[in-house]
Write an enzyme that holds these catalytic residues in place. Structure first.
Site, PDB file in Angstrom:
ATOM      1  N   LYS A   1      52.517 -85.458  33.954  1.00  0.00           N
ATOM      2  CA  LYS A   1      52.737 -85.420  32.496  1.00  0.00           C
ATOM      3  C   LYS A   1      53.893 -84.470  32.147  1.00  0.00           C
ATOM      4  O   LYS A   1      54.583 -84.685  31.151  1.00  0.00           O
ATOM      5  CB  LYS A   1      51.434 -85.034  31.788  1.00  0.00           C
ATOM      6  CG  LYS A   1      50.359 -86.109  31.885  1.00  0.00           C
ATOM      7  CD  LYS A   1      50.642 -87.292  30.982  1.00  0.00           C
ATOM      8  CE  LYS A   1      50.633 -88.623  31.644  1.00  0.00           C
ATOM      9  NZ  LYS A   1      50.955 -89.738  30.741  1.00  0.00           N
TER      10      LYS A   1
ATOM     11  N   TYR B   1      47.786 -84.381  37.783  1.00  0.00           N
ATOM     12  CA  TYR B   1      47.978 -85.101  36.506  1.00  0.00           C
ATOM     13  C   TYR B   1      48.985 -84.312  35.652  1.00  0.00           C
ATOM     14  O   TYR B   1      49.902 -84.885  35.064  1.00  0.00           O
ATOM     15  CB  TYR B   1      46.639 -85.243  35.774  1.00  0.00           C
ATOM     16  CG  TYR B   1      46.723 -85.965  34.433  1.00  0.00           C
ATOM     17  CD1 TYR B   1      47.122 -87.302  34.349  1.00  0.00           C
ATOM     18  CD2 TYR B   1      46.382 -85.312  33.241  1.00  0.00           C
ATOM     19  CE1 TYR B   1      47.183 -87.961  33.124  1.00  0.00           C
ATOM     20  CE2 TYR B   1      46.430 -85.970  32.015  1.00  0.00           C
ATOM     21  CZ  TYR B   1      46.835 -87.295  31.950  1.00  0.00           C
ATOM     22  OH  TYR B   1      46.896 -87.940  30.741  1.00  0.00           O
TER      23      TYR B   1
HETATM   24  N1  NAP Z   1      43.186 -90.788  25.955  1.00  0.00           N
HETATM   25  C1  NAP Z   1      43.623 -89.545  25.835  1.00  0.00           C
HETATM   26  O1  NAP Z   1      42.883 -88.658  25.385  1.00  0.00           O
HETATM   27  C2  NAP Z   1      45.013 -89.162  26.251  1.00  0.00           C
HETATM   28  C3  NAP Z   1      45.406 -87.832  26.103  1.00  0.00           C
HETATM   29  C4  NAP Z   1      46.699 -87.459  26.482  1.00  0.00           C
HETATM   30  C5  NAP Z   1      47.572 -88.394  26.983  1.00  0.00           C
HETATM   31  N2  NAP Z   1      47.160 -89.689  27.122  1.00  0.00           N
HETATM   32  C6  NAP Z   1      48.129 -90.645  27.690  1.00  0.00           C
HETATM   33  O2  NAP Z   1      48.145 -91.825  26.909  1.00  0.00           O
HETATM   34  C7  NAP Z   1      48.542 -92.950  27.710  1.00  0.00           C
HETATM   35  C8  NAP Z   1      47.632 -94.129  27.417  1.00  0.00           C
HETATM   36  O3  NAP Z   1      46.326 -93.779  27.742  1.00  0.00           O
HETATM   37  P1  NAP Z   1      45.020 -94.391  27.062  1.00  0.00           P
HETATM   38  O4  NAP Z   1      44.201 -93.250  26.633  1.00  0.00           O
HETATM   39  O5  NAP Z   1      45.359 -95.474  26.117  1.00  0.00           O
HETATM   40  O6  NAP Z   1      44.326 -94.984  28.385  1.00  0.00           O
HETATM   41  P2  NAP Z   1      43.769 -96.424  28.783  1.00  0.00           P
HETATM   42  O7  NAP Z   1      42.982 -97.012  27.677  1.00  0.00           O
HETATM   43  O8  NAP Z   1      43.120 -96.203  30.103  1.00  0.00           O
HETATM   44  O9  NAP Z   1      45.096 -97.274  28.965  1.00  0.00           O
HETATM   45  C9  NAP Z   1      45.965 -97.019  30.024  1.00  0.00           C
HETATM   46  C10 NAP Z   1      46.862 -98.218  30.215  1.00  0.00           C
HETATM   47  O10 NAP Z   1      47.718 -97.939  31.321  1.00  0.00           O
HETATM   48  C11 NAP Z   1      47.637 -99.041  32.211  1.00  0.00           C
HETATM   49  N3  NAP Z   1      47.923 -98.654  33.591  1.00  0.00           N
HETATM   50  C12 NAP Z   1      47.302 -97.768  34.376  1.00  0.00           C
HETATM   51  N4  NAP Z   1      47.835 -97.762  35.599  1.00  0.00           N
HETATM   52  C13 NAP Z   1      48.825 -98.692  35.601  1.00  0.00           C
HETATM   53  C14 NAP Z   1      49.734 -99.164  36.560  1.00  0.00           C
HETATM   54  N5  NAP Z   1      49.722 -98.731  37.832  1.00  0.00           N
HETATM   55  N6  NAP Z   1      50.638-100.102  36.202  1.00  0.00           N
HETATM   56  C15 NAP Z   1      50.665-100.582  34.929  1.00  0.00           C
HETATM   57  N7  NAP Z   1      49.796-100.200  33.983  1.00  0.00           N
HETATM   58  C16 NAP Z   1      48.884 -99.261  34.312  1.00  0.00           C
HETATM   59  C17 NAP Z   1      46.220 -99.541  32.076  1.00  0.00           C
HETATM   60  O11 NAP Z   1      46.116-100.839  32.629  1.00  0.00           O
HETATM   61  P3  NAP Z   1      44.684-101.419  33.149  1.00  0.00           P
HETATM   62  O12 NAP Z   1      43.944-101.816  31.900  1.00  0.00           O
HETATM   63  O13 NAP Z   1      45.086-102.545  34.019  1.00  0.00           O
HETATM   64  O14 NAP Z   1      44.008-100.292  33.874  1.00  0.00           O
HETATM   65  C18 NAP Z   1      46.082 -99.495  30.571  1.00  0.00           C
HETATM   66  O15 NAP Z   1      46.705-100.586  29.983  1.00  0.00           O
HETATM   67  C19 NAP Z   1      48.507 -92.454  29.157  1.00  0.00           C
HETATM   68  O16 NAP Z   1      49.833 -92.212  29.593  1.00  0.00           O
HETATM   69  C20 NAP Z   1      47.750 -91.137  29.083  1.00  0.00           C
HETATM   70  O17 NAP Z   1      48.150 -90.209  30.079  1.00  0.00           O
HETATM   71  C21 NAP Z   1      45.910 -90.107  26.759  1.00  0.00           C
END
Ligand code: NAP
Length: 323
Positions: A202, A198
């Site tokens: 990133k 991961y």
């Molecule tokens: N949450 C945290 O604490 C955190 C911390 C650091 C960084 N981030 C980053 O923030 C970003 C958003 O995360 P989030 O927390 O909002 O997570 P989330 O609620 O799980 O949303 C992730 C989104 O990415 C989509 N996705 C995953 N795999 C995909 C694929 N193969 N093709 C197209 N879409 C895909 C998901 O679609 P589905 O609904 O279809 O699965 C969902 O819409 C990510 O890049 C993550 O690494 C999050």
């Protein structure tokens, strides 16, 4: 003091950023948010759309995208034609190509791209020949590359306001081993843990922004990367606790008390996507932490040679897998 400490471990430093008050009117602008159906992507779509922007939700699930659009339309009826589902799966190169073609056919401008979609802590798996989490980067490279002519054209016509490309990374880029983007085999190699993989993906989100900004240095296009925070989204309820029913229950019950809300977690990318301050302060090719604060990456995140190697490798893999 507390803010600085919270910021060090990936949480918000408490900087106030009022999305409604501080974003300008975005009427006439066009944006794409990958993974716009859920989590901080959904909140980002909502913020841009409320300000008048037409937003494409680039998602792999049509049903989820349409549900997200219906939810927003219910909140503010009358302008749902400004929300468009764009089929896009990070792990499927033809879908990136098709999404870029659709945008070029349907729009004469593209002002904002938020590369937000991603998965975290996935078990080792090769998807279409590439380690599954590395698609967090590669799918976005494949989408952006063919959109560059439209983004450059928009930048020339957009006056003093810059076009924005936002690359959603994570503080977890620090978990990456020393970058080796010399070959696909190097990217796909087994690492100490899923967190290292991961971390690699990133780190690639950051180095992609560095290499892309370098290529766009003479354009009115600003490319920045960010860590959004440690946020209560579906990402936290995935494979982290899968197979551990009790852990899952405890995590679900407690997360909302100590993690950031998706509304706060989306603020840094919303800021980079549309705040006038990004132009005023001349932010380009930088890395931000919550909320909306420039910060230093790991040493690997500043490695220009690694950024170039990643760019070349990504181009080669995309070419190789597309033939
Ligand atoms: N949450 C945290 O604490 C955190 C911390 C650091 C960084 N981030 C980053 O923030 C970003 C958003 O995360 P989030 O927390 O909002 O997570 P989330 O609620 O799980 O949303 C992730 C989104 O990415 C989509 N996705 C995953 N795999 C995909 C694929 N193969 N093709 C197209 N879409 C895909 C998901 O679609 P589905 O609904 O279809 O699965 C969902 O819409 C990510 O890049 C993550 O690494 C999050």
């Amino acid at each position: 003091m507390l803010g600085a400490l919270a910021s060090k471990v990936g949480f918000s430093n408490g900087r106030a950023f009022d999305v409604d008050k501080e974003l300008p009117d975005l009427t006439g602008k066009v944006a794409v948010v990958t993974g716009g159906n859920d989590g901080i992507g959904f909140i980002t779509v909502r913020a841009l759309w409320r300000k008048g922007c037409k937003v494409y939700l680039a998602c792999r699930s049509e049903e989820k995208a349409r549900n997200a659009i219906a939810r927003l339309a219910k909140e503010e009826p009358g302008k749902e034609d400004q929300l468009v589902f764009l089929p896009f799966d990070l792990t499927e190169l033809p879908s990136a190509k098709k999404a870029a073609e659709t945008l070029q056919q349907q729009e004469t401008r593209l002002d904002i791209v938020v590369c937000n979609a991603g998965i975290m802590a996935w078990p080792y798996e090769l998807k279409n020949g590439v380690e599954v989490q590395f698609w967090n980067h590669l799918g976005h490279h494949a989408l952006i590359q063919p959109l560059l002519p439209l983004l450059k054209k928009t930048a020339k016509a957009s006056g003093p306001t810059s076009v924005r490309i936002v690359s959603v990374s994570s503080t977890a880029h620090t978990f990456s081993p020393k970058p080796d983007f010399s070959s696909l085999e190097a990217v796909n190699r087994k690492m100490a843990s899923t967190w290292a993989r991961y971390g690699q993906s990133k780190l690639a989100n950051i180095l992609f922004a560095v290499a892309l900004q370098d290529r766009l240095k003479d354009e009115n296009i600003r490319v920045n990367a960010l860590h959004p925070g440690v946020i209560n989204t579906s990402l936290m309820r995935g494979p982290l606790t899968a197979g551990l029913p009790l852990a899952q229950k405890i995590a679900n019950a407690t997360q909302r008390y100590f993690l950031m809300s998706p509304e706060d977690g989306a603020k840094t990318q919303i800021y980079l996507a549309a705040s006038p301050e990004v132009d005023e302060k001349d932010y380009r090719g930088l890395y931000f932490v919550p909320i909306a604060t420039p910060a230093k990456t790991s040493a690997y995140g500043q490695d220009k040679e690694a950024a170039e190697q990643l760019w070349q490798l990504s181009e080669n893999i995309i070419k190789q897998l597309s033939t």
